[in-house]
Scaffold this active site. Structure first.
Site, mmCIF file in Angstrom:
data_model
loop_
_atom_site.group_PDB
_atom_site.id
_atom_site.type_symbol
_atom_site.label_atom_id
_atom_site.label_comp_id
_atom_site.label_asym_id
_atom_site.label_seq_id
_atom_site.Cartn_x
_atom_site.Cartn_y
_atom_site.Cartn_z
ATOM 1 N N GLU A 1 63.071 49.151 29.590
ATOM 2 C CA GLU A 1 63.950 49.286 28.426
ATOM 3 C C GLU A 1 63.171 49.990 27.309
ATOM 4 O O GLU A 1 62.051 49.592 26.989
ATOM 5 C CB GLU A 1 64.434 47.914 27.959
ATOM 6 C CG GLU A 1 65.012 47.846 26.548
ATOM 7 C CD GLU A 1 66.198 48.784 26.327
ATOM 8 O OE1 GLU A 1 66.300 49.322 25.217
ATOM 9 O OE2 GLU A 1 67.013 48.946 27.263
ATOM 10 N N TYR B 1 98.066 50.335 13.279
ATOM 11 C CA TYR B 1 98.455 51.665 13.744
ATOM 12 C C TYR B 1 98.642 52.572 12.523
ATOM 13 O O TYR B 1 99.441 52.266 11.635
ATOM 14 C CB TYR B 1 99.749 51.592 14.549
ATOM 15 C CG TYR B 1 99.629 50.763 15.800
ATOM 16 C CD1 TYR B 1 99.466 51.359 17.048
ATOM 17 C CD2 TYR B 1 99.675 49.368 15.735
ATOM 18 C CE1 TYR B 1 99.351 50.595 18.201
ATOM 19 C CE2 TYR B 1 99.562 48.596 16.884
ATOM 20 C CZ TYR B 1 99.395 49.212 18.107
ATOM 21 O OH TYR B 1 99.278 48.461 19.238
ATOM 22 N N ALA C 1 81.808 46.835 28.721
ATOM 23 C CA ALA C 1 80.825 45.919 29.302
ATOM 24 C C ALA C 1 81.340 45.315 30.601
ATOM 25 O O ALA C 1 80.582 45.134 31.563
ATOM 26 C CB ALA C 1 80.498 44.816 28.305
ATOM 27 N N ASP D 1 77.687 53.045 31.096
ATOM 28 C CA ASP D 1 78.070 54.142 30.216
ATOM 29 C C ASP D 1 77.522 55.488 30.664
ATOM 30 O O ASP D 1 78.080 56.533 30.319
ATOM 31 C CB ASP D 1 77.584 53.876 28.785
ATOM 32 C CG ASP D 1 78.427 52.828 28.073
ATOM 33 O OD1 ASP D 1 79.446 52.396 28.634
ATOM 34 O OD2 ASP D 1 78.056 52.442 26.939
ATOM 35 N N ARG E 1 77.088 41.302 21.050
ATOM 36 C CA ARG E 1 76.397 41.890 22.198
ATOM 37 C C ARG E 1 75.010 41.274 22.362
ATOM 38 O O ARG E 1 74.556 41.015 23.485
ATOM 39 C CB ARG E 1 76.292 43.402 22.019
ATOM 40 C CG ARG E 1 75.558 44.135 23.136
ATOM 41 C CD ARG E 1 75.575 45.638 22.869
ATOM 42 N NE ARG E 1 74.960 46.398 23.945
ATOM 43 C CZ ARG E 1 73.661 46.717 23.998
ATOM 44 N NH1 ARG E 1 72.856 46.335 23.007
ATOM 45 N NH2 ARG E 1 73.177 47.430 24.998
#
Length: 453
Positions: free
Chosen positions: A34, A209, A314, A301, A109
């Site tokens: 990482e 919207y 995810a 991704d 996350r």
């Protein structure tokens, strides 16, 4: 000589850590690099978790930790951002636990990554501060090299390293494709988290919207707010160096939406004023054609990037990790049970072809659905106008039918050692309901409750 493992993982996000956990449970060797200086950084992002992803967390034995952040769904409000008109209020998602055994909720996350990392019994194969600079396929093995000079060899390299993937660059270098030509961004997003507001109870979702700017707000555990402000870009951004947005850019998007009503008594300015973090990024979207080459493959991704409107990013990353593991186990059933020689090139081809073939078309449909939802919220095109015209009158059964059709076919870990009644219920109960609704039945026929307009 560098250490040799079965799978090298580049990237320690949800896709990479989920794959690491799966491999550890099977006894299959791996090393994960990482680039960030810590695993589970506090980057301010949130994740929407839906039944397909929660079922995999269940199979990984961490569902109790994840569900400590869950809340029961209350309702979803759809509102016009100009007039404040309420198009619809629905509670049909309350049926998810009955249908799938799992609900749907938002959480940070960072907490998801921490739970996955903490669940690893042996953390020594996971390295932070390892920026991968080179990935090479040498035919009989692959080599992963980091900026600090460290390296290892492996049979597979999983590119779980996001939109600007080093592994994808290595694949495209071998296939002579232009780098990520399919990834474009027509929308930017300010995503953030805020402290609770009394008017927005836990489990309530809100969609606004409006032309060119719109918003999603979700109230999670203890009423914590997870939100997204969307801005349609004047010109789409082609793939390239990541565009940097400033605090002034964030403020400009907020100003456009500040007076917009989210729910009774709450405007966007109220949510923004209680922010703990706010970050702006361009939203690339697209599905790659080359998911693998030789021993290198893409995951999450790097292969399939979607806007967050379907809360699928995810969850689909975990499904792809599960799909690869299923394919690997079919290719080499003895992996993890006994010492095996390196996996041959024909076996690699078989494994990765099966993985890509199973996932690619499915992900194209998911990305398209997320894009359509984004267009609806930003009122882009005639299809959006048609959607908003019929939104108040859509049957609750039809609102449930679309997620049923997509979630029932979701990937899971096959023949897995962690068994749960909820894992089995997912397929059985949702399949019965889908059959009834496809034959014109009602929610009551399925033993489910209707929502309210």
């Amino acid at each position: 000589m560098p250490q040799h493992v079965t799978v090298g993982i580049v990237g320690g996000g949800v896709a990479g850590l989920a794959l690491a956990k799966m491999l550890e449970m099977l006894g299959i060797s791996y090393i994960l690099y990482e680039s960030y200086h810590t695993i589970a950084p506090n980057a301010g992002a949130s994740l929407g978790l839906i039944p397909s992803g929660l079922r995999i967390f269940d199979q990984l034995g961490v569902l109790d930790k994840i569900e400590a952040f869950s809340v029961d769904h209350d309702r979803w409000e759809h509102r016009d951002g100009e007039s404040g008109r309420l198009y619809r209020r629905t509670s049909v998602m309350r049926n998810y636990p009955s249908l799938f055994g799992y609900g749907a909720f938002f959480m940070a996350r960072q907490d998801v990554l921490k739970i996955l990392f903490d669940s690893l019994e042996d953390k020594s194969p996971v390295y932070a501060s390892k920026r991968v600079t080179s990935v090479r396929d040498l035919g009989d093995l692959a080599v992963v090299e980091a900026a600090d000079g460290d390296s290892f060899t492996c049979d597979f390299v999983a590119g779980a390293d996001g939109v600007r993937s080093t592994v994808r660059e290595a694949i495209h270098a071998q296939t002579a494709r232009p780098p990520a030509h399919y990834l474009r961004a027509s929308t930017a997003c300010v995503f953030g988290m805020s402290t609770p507001l009394p008017q927005m109870a836990a489990g309530q979702f809100f969609a606004v919207y409006r032309r060119k700017v719109s918003a999603l707000v979700f109230a999670g555990l203890n009423g914590k707010l997870y939100w997204f402000l969307f801005k349609q870009l004047d010109e789409p951004l082609a793939y390239g160096p990541q565009r940097k947005f400033t605090d002034a850019d964030i403020d400009a998007v907020h100003i456009e939406l500040a007076d917009t009503i989210v729910t009774d008594g709450v405007r966007i300015s109220d949510v923004f004023a209680r922010r703990e973090v706010a970050v702006m990024t361009a939203l690339e979207e697209g599905v790659g054609e080359d998911w693998f080459c030789g021993r290198l493959f893409l995951l999450g991704d790097s292969a399939h990037k979607m806007v967050p409107h379907a809360a699928m990013g995810a969850n689909q990353a975990m499904e792809s990790a599960a799909c690869f593991v299923n394919s690997l186990r079919r290719t080499r059933p003895s992996l993890g049970k006994e010492h095996c020689p390196n996996i041959s090139a024909p076996e690699i081809q078989q494994c990765l072809s099966r993985y890509a073939d199973r996932r690619k078309d499915m992900l194209k449909a998911v990305v398209q659905a997320a894009t359509a939802s984004r267009n609806n919220q930003l009122m882009v095109g005639s299809a959006a106008q048609d959607f908003l015209r019929v939104l108040p009158d859509i049957r609750e059964e039809d609102m449930l039918l679309k997620p049923l059709q997509s979630l029932i076919g979701a990937e899971r870990l096959e023949d897995w050692m962690c068994r749960s009644e909820r894992v089995e219920k997912y397929t059985e109960a949702s399949g019965r309901a889908l059959d009834i609704l496809n034959r014109g039945g009602s929610l009551a026929d399925c033993g489910l409750q209707g929502g309210s307009k």
